[in-house]
Scaffold this active site. Sequence first.
Site, PDB file in Angstrom:
ATOM      1  CG  ASP A 211      -1.692   7.619   0.775  1.00 54.98           C
ATOM      2  OD1 ASP A 211      -0.607   8.010   0.318  1.00 54.98           O
ATOM      3  OD2 ASP A 211      -2.792   8.001   0.351  1.00 54.98           O
TER       4      ASP A 211
ATOM      5  CG  ASP B 104      -1.795   1.186   1.335  1.00 56.43           C
ATOM      6  OD1 ASP B 104      -2.447   1.514   0.329  1.00 56.43           O
ATOM      7  OD2 ASP B 104      -1.830   1.820   2.408  1.00 56.43           O
TER       8      ASP B 104
END
Length: 200
Positions: free
Chosen positions: A15, A13
């Site tokens: 963020d 991922d």
Amino acid sequence: MGERKEGVIALFDIDGTLTYPRKAATKEMFHFLQQLRKVVPVGIVGGSDLIKVMEQLGKSVLMDYDYVFSENGLVAFKDGKLIGHESLKTHLGEAKLKEFINFALLYMAHLDIPVKRGTFIEFRVGMLNLCPIGRNCSSEEREQFIKYDEEHNVRRTFAEVLRTRFSNYSLTFSIGGQIGIDVIPNIFPTLNLIFSQCLI
């Protein structure tokens, strides 16, 4: 280091994992991921559109990683080439999409929260991002909203209202990132096909 392990993908991922929201990744993180690519294929997954992914991971992101899945996987690239994408506009049709956007804007207009800024709905290729505070908020305002939302469940309540009101629209409402709600079409068979292509 030996040959790369195929049939395995290391997915990251963006963020909160590779970098802070809306911030560029460090050179150290880039170096780590490039070293990891020598061992296994590396994929990047983010809720943002490709332009924002490039802002955080560089303009050459499509060539720097084996796979890039933007918009929560609704737009997928392998070896720099587009291998699949879904259109929310096609999924809903213009009439339903307009009805949904009108409802969401009206709901957010009536929210009494401490601060509101611009861009409350961001239309992406495969999804919508709803943002009660507005995506144009400053970093300080973002942090304030995060704390406010934790206490008052602004996004959670909003998502539940949307699930009830649009239960027949075949949509998923996900608390996205720190300040938004991601509106995603239910097209998991298509995504499974994309992921199966990645493992070939």
